[in-house]
Design an enzyme around this catalytic site. Structure first.
Site, PDB file in Angstrom:
ATOM      1  N   HIS A 198     -13.344   2.395   0.686  1.00 41.00           N
ATOM      2  CA  HIS A 198     -13.312   1.312   1.695  1.00 41.00           C
ATOM      3  C   HIS A 198     -13.891   0.017   1.118  1.00 41.00           C
ATOM      4  O   HIS A 198     -14.321  -0.859   1.871  1.00 41.00           O
ATOM      5  CB  HIS A 198     -14.157   1.654   2.948  1.00 41.00           C
ATOM      6  CG  HIS A 198     -13.557   2.668   3.861  1.00 41.00           C
ATOM      7  ND1 HIS A 198     -14.336   3.476   4.670  1.00 41.00           N
ATOM      8  CD2 HIS A 198     -12.270   2.991   4.130  1.00 41.00           C
ATOM      9  CE1 HIS A 198     -13.552   4.271   5.379  1.00 41.00           C
ATOM     10  NE2 HIS A 198     -12.289   3.993   5.080  1.00 41.00           N
ATOM     11  N   ASN A 215       0.879  -1.165   0.000  1.00 42.12           N
ATOM     12  CA  ASN A 215       0.000   0.000   0.000  1.00 42.12           C
ATOM     13  C   ASN A 215       0.916   1.214   0.000  1.00 42.12           C
ATOM     14  O   ASN A 215       1.507   1.569   1.016  1.00 42.12           O
ATOM     15  CB  ASN A 215      -0.878  -0.026   1.259  1.00 42.12           C
ATOM     16  CG  ASN A 215      -1.833   1.149   1.317  1.00 42.12           C
ATOM     17  OD1 ASN A 215      -1.766   2.063   0.480  1.00 42.12           O
ATOM     18  ND2 ASN A 215      -2.709   1.143   2.303  1.00 42.12           N
ATOM     19  N   ARG A 247      -2.670  -2.248  -3.309  1.00 39.74           N
ATOM     20  CA  ARG A 247      -3.885  -1.486  -3.057  1.00 39.74           C
ATOM     21  C   ARG A 247      -3.857  -0.283  -3.998  1.00 39.74           C
ATOM     22  O   ARG A 247      -2.870   0.456  -4.032  1.00 39.74           O
ATOM     23  CB  ARG A 247      -3.913  -0.991  -1.612  1.00 39.74           C
ATOM     24  CG  ARG A 247      -5.127  -0.126  -1.365  1.00 39.74           C
ATOM     25  CD  ARG A 247      -5.018   0.666  -0.099  1.00 39.74           C
ATOM     26  NE  ARG A 247      -6.210   1.458   0.083  1.00 39.74           N
ATOM     27  CZ  ARG A 247      -6.215   2.675   0.610  1.00 39.74           C
ATOM     28  NH1 ARG A 247      -5.092   3.245   0.997  1.00 39.74           N
ATOM     29  NH2 ARG A 247      -7.346   3.317   0.752  1.00 39.74           N
ATOM     30  N   ARG A 286     -13.204  14.439   9.032  1.00 42.44           N
ATOM     31  CA  ARG A 286     -14.054  14.833   7.891  1.00 42.44           C
ATOM     32  C   ARG A 286     -15.486  15.029   8.360  1.00 42.44           C
ATOM     33  O   ARG A 286     -15.978  14.296   9.215  1.00 42.44           O
ATOM     34  CB  ARG A 286     -14.033  13.757   6.804  1.00 42.44           C
ATOM     35  CG  ARG A 286     -12.681  13.511   6.188  1.00 42.44           C
ATOM     36  CD  ARG A 286     -12.820  12.618   4.950  1.00 42.44           C
ATOM     37  NE  ARG A 286     -11.529  12.095   4.551  1.00 42.44           N
ATOM     38  CZ  ARG A 286     -11.222  10.799   4.534  1.00 42.44           C
ATOM     39  NH1 ARG A 286     -12.137   9.886   4.843  1.00 42.44           N
ATOM     40  NH2 ARG A 286     -10.030  10.402   4.165  1.00 42.44           N
ATOM     41  N   GLU A 317      -8.006  -5.824   5.223  1.00 44.78           N
ATOM     42  CA  GLU A 317      -7.905  -5.471   3.809  1.00 44.78           C
ATOM     43  C   GLU A 317      -6.706  -6.144   3.140  1.00 44.78           C
ATOM     44  O   GLU A 317      -6.774  -6.572   1.992  1.00 44.78           O
ATOM     45  CB  GLU A 317      -7.842  -3.952   3.654  1.00 44.78           C
ATOM     46  CG  GLU A 317      -9.158  -3.311   4.065  1.00 44.78           C
ATOM     47  CD  GLU A 317      -9.033  -1.838   4.392  1.00 44.78           C
ATOM     48  OE1 GLU A 317      -9.166  -1.040   3.478  1.00 44.78           O
ATOM     49  OE2 GLU A 317      -8.805  -1.496   5.569  1.00 44.78           O
TER      50      GLU A 317
END
Ligand code: ADP
Length: 428
Positions: A189, A7, A99, A250, A395
């Site tokens: 996601h 990643n 990823r 956020r 993940e």
């Protein structure tokens, strides 16, 4: 087969080395050989590694770019000092899974990387200008080190959500904006929501067609996904990860007119306001304290903890509202599944979110919920019509598994091949 999962960020490289194959996937016995993080790429980088058996180790080394970071990692992995019995040379790394943040409308599934696929990922840079270039740098670095004989696979954050129908992905703005600039909901996601959905199916011995759930990924970033017959049919994040649930920093959903209003009243540019909504809002913005839920939960117990209490309430209310909306839009669900740092570890937040959802048939079992911290299992009562589960996300494991499936030519059942679209697509 040993799969290196990468990643690649702007100044960081997260990695895991996972031994897996068809049988191990079926039996859920994949083996994690090592994991780690290289931070501060571009200067004196800090490398943190942990092998299956050993303790966490930290080194530092000047690493000017991603390519140098991966070279360093490759050298370390194959060294005696690393002590990974399965990896004696680079030939022992059989595949690499990457990823990739944005696959736009080009990629609806994980894809073996070819030159055409790399071009496709480049075409999506407009949609994720801060992320896709770093992912591409990671792919190119791996190609350089491992050579063409080692297959590499791209696993997209957006791919799982490509099954969302047009009435759910279109914004009600002039249609030409979608045609010209691809303005629509993509969702993110996806790897986490899909992993959790597949794991739920395995836990409950269900076929993909039988999976009807709402997944809540609650970490620093937060999103909810409606999954019907094993496919994403709606999700809370949108064109960018800013939309939807309240997150660490956020704001999630707001009235779009607020942007112009803040610009005018505070003398800020649109870009400044974007930074404010992405990095200074959410739990941090409302509490004026922190984006760390653990700290907020402690603070909320203090007499002067009103900011923390308010931030938690706004957070939980928004999540509950999305559960209700998705229940309505998907015509009911069998379960709500919690994952992510908050979802996996905070019984209190899970209880606050589920409070008042008894009308929908959701009844939490107080003991099960309290005990389910970092564990996998059911947290609703035996007679709850809408069940609730905690399933820790993984993940990296899904990336490793998808890499193997692609190499062995196994189609993932929940995905339809979209590669022909990649090969024939014009510029986007
Ligand atoms: P990221 O999205 O960066 O991967 P994580 O999934 O690790 O983030 O989630 C980070 C969030 O999880 C933080 O808000 C952190 O406070 C929260 N968290 C972790 N452990 C707990 C806990 N035991 N109780 C409440 N919140 C927790």
């Amino acid at each position: 087969m040993n799969v290196l999962v990468l990643n690649s960020g702007s100044s960081s490289l997260k990695f895991q080395l996972i031994a897996t194959d068809s049988d191990r996937i079926l039996q859920n016995t994949d083996d994690r050989l090592c994991r780690g993080l290289i931070e501060g790429i571009g200067g004196e980088a800090i490398i943190t590694v942990q092998t299956r058996a050993g303790p966490k180790r930290k080194f530092s080394n000047p690493l000017p770019n991603t390519s140098a970071a991966l070279e360093y990692l490759a050298k370390w992995m194959t060294s005696d000092a690393a002590g990974i019995a399965e990896i004696r040379s680079l030939q022992d790394v059989h595949a690499v899974g990457h990823r990739v943040v944005h696959g736009g409308e080009l990629f609806a599934e994980s894809t073996l990387i070819t030159n055409e696929v790399l071009e496709g990922i480049e075409e999506c840079i407009d949609l994720a200008p801060l992320h896709n270039p770093n992912n591409i740098a990671g792919i190119r670095a791996a190609q350089k080190i491992f050579g063409p004989e080692v297959p590499e696979v791209a696993v997209f954050d957006t791919a799982f959500h490509q099954s969302i129908p047009d009435h759910a992905y279109l914004y009600a703005v002039p249609y030409h904006l979608y045609r010209r600039h691809h303005i629509r909901r993509y969702g993110f996601h996806g790897t986490s929501h899909r992993y959790v959905s597949e794991r739920y199916g395995a836990l409950c011995a269900l076929s993909r067609q039988e999976i009807n759930i709402i997944t809540l990924h609650l970490g620093n970033g937060c999103s909810a996904t409606a999954i019907r017959a094993g496919r994403s049919v709606d999700t809370s994040m949108g064109m960018t990860p800013l939309e939807g649930l309240v997150m660490g920093t956020r704001c999630g959903d707001i009235d779009p007119s607020i942007v112009g209003l803040i610009c005018a009243k505070e003398g800020l540019s649109v870009r400044d306001v974007e930074v404010l909504l992405n990095s200074h809002s959410g739990l941090l913005g409302v509490s004026r304290l922190t984006n760390d839920m653990r700290v907020l939960l402690n603070e909320a117990k203090q007499a002067d903890g009103r900011g923390a209490r308010l931030a938690i309430e706004v957070f939980c209310y928004r999540a509950r509202k999305y559960i209700g909306a998705f229940l309505a839009s998907m015509g009911g669900a069998d379960a709500v599944v919690f994952t992510g740092g908050i979802g996996e570890n905070s019984p209190e937040i899970r209880a606050r979110i589920c409070e008042g959802l008894e009308w929908a048939g959701l009844n939490l079992d107080v003991n099960r919920n309290g005990q389910m911290v970092g564990l996998e299992g059911r947290i609703s009562t035996d007679h709850s019509n809408l069940r609730a589960f905690v399933i820790p996300t993984d993940e990296e494991l899904l990336i490793a598994r998808d890499t193997i499936r692609r190499i062995l030519g196994e189609q993932h059942p929940s995905q339809a091949s979209n590669l022909s679209k990649v090969v024939t697509s014009g510029s986007r």
